[in-house]
Design a protein around this motif. Structure first.
Motif, short mmCIF file in Angstrom:
data_model
loop_
_atom_site.label_atom_id
_atom_site.label_comp_id
_atom_site.label_asym_id
_atom_site.label_seq_id
_atom_site.Cartn_x
_atom_site.Cartn_y
_atom_site.Cartn_z
N LEU A 88 1.97 15.13 4.87
CA LEU A 88 3.36 15.55 4.61
C LEU A 88 3.40 16.57 3.48
N PHE A 89 2.62 16.33 2.43
CA PHE A 89 2.55 17.27 1.31
C PHE A 89 2.08 18.64 1.78
N VAL A 90 1.01 18.66 2.58
CA VAL A 90 0.45 19.92 3.07
C VAL A 90 1.49 20.68 3.91
N GLU A 91 2.33 19.93 4.64
CA GLU A 91 3.38 20.54 5.46
C GLU A 91 4.57 21.02 4.63
N GLY A 92 4.59 20.69 3.31
CA GLY A 92 5.65 21.19 2.44
C GLY A 92 6.71 20.19 2.05
N ASP A 93 6.53 18.93 2.38
CA ASP A 93 7.51 17.90 2.03
C ASP A 93 7.53 17.69 0.51
N LYS A 94 8.69 17.98 -0.11
CA LYS A 94 8.83 17.88 -1.56
C LYS A 94 8.71 16.44 -2.05
N ASN A 95 9.22 15.49 -1.27
CA ASN A 95 9.12 14.08 -1.66
C ASN A 95 7.66 13.62 -1.65
N ALA A 96 6.88 14.13 -0.72
CA ALA A 96 5.46 13.77 -0.65
C ALA A 96 4.74 14.31 -1.89
N PHE A 97 5.06 15.54 -2.26
CA PHE A 97 4.45 16.11 -3.47
C PHE A 97 4.84 15.29 -4.69
N SER A 98 6.10 14.92 -4.77
CA SER A 98 6.58 14.12 -5.89
C SER A 98 5.86 12.77 -5.94
N SER A 99 5.66 12.15 -4.79
CA SER A 99 4.95 10.87 -4.73
C SER A 99 3.50 11.01 -5.16
N LEU A 100 2.84 12.07 -4.70
CA LEU A 100 1.45 12.31 -5.12
C LEU A 100 1.39 12.50 -6.63
N PHE A 101 2.31 13.29 -7.13
CA PHE A 101 2.35 13.56 -8.57
C PHE A 101 2.55 12.26 -9.35
N LYS A 102 3.55 11.47 -8.97
CA LYS A 102 3.85 10.22 -9.68
C LYS A 102 2.71 9.22 -9.57
N GLN A 143 -1.25 19.99 -15.35
CA GLN A 143 -0.08 20.69 -14.83
C GLN A 143 -0.52 21.86 -13.95
N ASN A 144 -1.47 22.64 -14.45
CA ASN A 144 -1.99 23.77 -13.67
C ASN A 144 -2.64 23.31 -12.37
N PHE A 145 -3.30 22.16 -12.43
CA PHE A 145 -3.95 21.60 -11.24
C PHE A 145 -2.91 21.27 -10.17
N PHE A 146 -1.82 20.61 -10.56
CA PHE A 146 -0.78 20.27 -9.59
C PHE A 146 -0.04 21.52 -9.10
N ILE A 147 0.13 22.49 -9.96
CA ILE A 147 0.74 23.76 -9.53
C ILE A 147 -0.15 24.43 -8.50
N TYR A 148 -1.45 24.46 -8.80
CA TYR A 148 -2.41 25.05 -7.85
C TYR A 148 -2.34 24.33 -6.50
N LEU A 149 -2.34 23.00 -6.54
CA LEU A 149 -2.26 22.23 -5.28
C LEU A 149 -1.01 22.60 -4.50
N HIS A 150 0.11 22.67 -5.21
CA HIS A 150 1.37 22.97 -4.53
C HIS A 150 1.36 24.37 -3.91
N LYS A 151 0.90 25.34 -4.68
CA LYS A 151 0.89 26.73 -4.19
C LYS A 151 -0.08 26.92 -3.03
N ASN A 152 -1.18 26.19 -3.05
CA ASN A 152 -2.23 26.38 -2.05
C ASN A 152 -2.29 25.27 -1.00
N ARG A 153 -1.23 24.48 -0.90
CA ARG A 153 -1.25 23.31 -0.02
C ARG A 153 -1.56 23.65 1.44
N ARG A 154 -1.09 24.78 1.89
CA ARG A 154 -1.31 25.15 3.30
C ARG A 154 -2.77 25.52 3.58
N ASN A 155 -3.50 25.86 2.54
CA ASN A 155 -4.92 26.23 2.70
C ASN A 155 -5.86 25.05 2.46
#
Length: 192
Positions: free
Chosen positions: A12-26, A51-63
């Protein structure tokens, strides 16, 4: 979180789901932060890098490729990120040099709350015993028992072989047993 729900959350995170990213982060921020702090021994560096690591994950999630174990993947990736950052900041020539110079990969009594009824005195004694281990032994024990990674995942995180993890754990426990025996003998001799 079990492996299948982790994989679903990851997808879900890789597909862009914001809640999934939030759950991974938390879910993973705190354990990754604790681990990173053991490596860097600096709160600001660890926070910035995480912080940079999670930003990188978010920006590059599709790859990002499909993974089998989210927790292991995040520990491996974050370890690489923080070591790369430390190498750049401090101009170390190798990752081994970072660990050799970092004597702060240590256990605190607070992390050793194995059971509620263990007293602070016992926690302090256990922290002293664990801190008598080499940095590599402490890291293996931390990943295996406090971060609850498997032997395979610990090997992957540390970029060493499965057998090296087993050998390091065996040496760590052997040293701990010897230390405990020595302390018991000293206590008996002091009573006489």
């Amino acid at each position: 979180m079990n492996t299948s729900s982790e994989k679903s959350l990851w997808n879900l995170f890789v597909e862009g789901d914001k809640n999934a990213f939030s759950s991974l982060f938390k879910t993973y921020y705190s354990p990754l932060y604790s681990y990173g702090l053991k490596i860097s021994s600096d709160q600001c560096t660890t926070e910035d890098c995480l912080q940079n690591f999670f930003i990188y994950l978010h920006k590059n999630r599709r790859n990002l490729s499909e993974i089998n174990n989210v927790k292991s993947y995040l520990f491996v990736s974050f370890r690489r990120a923080i070591l790369k950052n430390l190498k750049q900041e401090r101009r170390f020539s190798s990752y081994d040099e970072i660990f050799e110079s970092n004597h702060l990969f240590a256990f605190s009594p607070e992390e050793l709350k194995i059971e509620q009824e263990i007293s602070n005195t016992k926690n302090t004694a256990l922290a002293v015993l664990l801190n008598s281990l080499s940095t590599r032994q402490r890291e293996v024990v931390y990943l295996k028992y406090y971060s609850e990674l498997s032997i395979k995942d610990t090997a992957e995180v540390m970029n060493i072989s499965y057998q090296s993890v087993l050998n390091t754990l065996q040496k760590a426990f052997s040293k701990l047993r010897n230390e405990i025996v020595e302390q018991e003998i000293s206590a008996v001799l002091q009573k006489k």
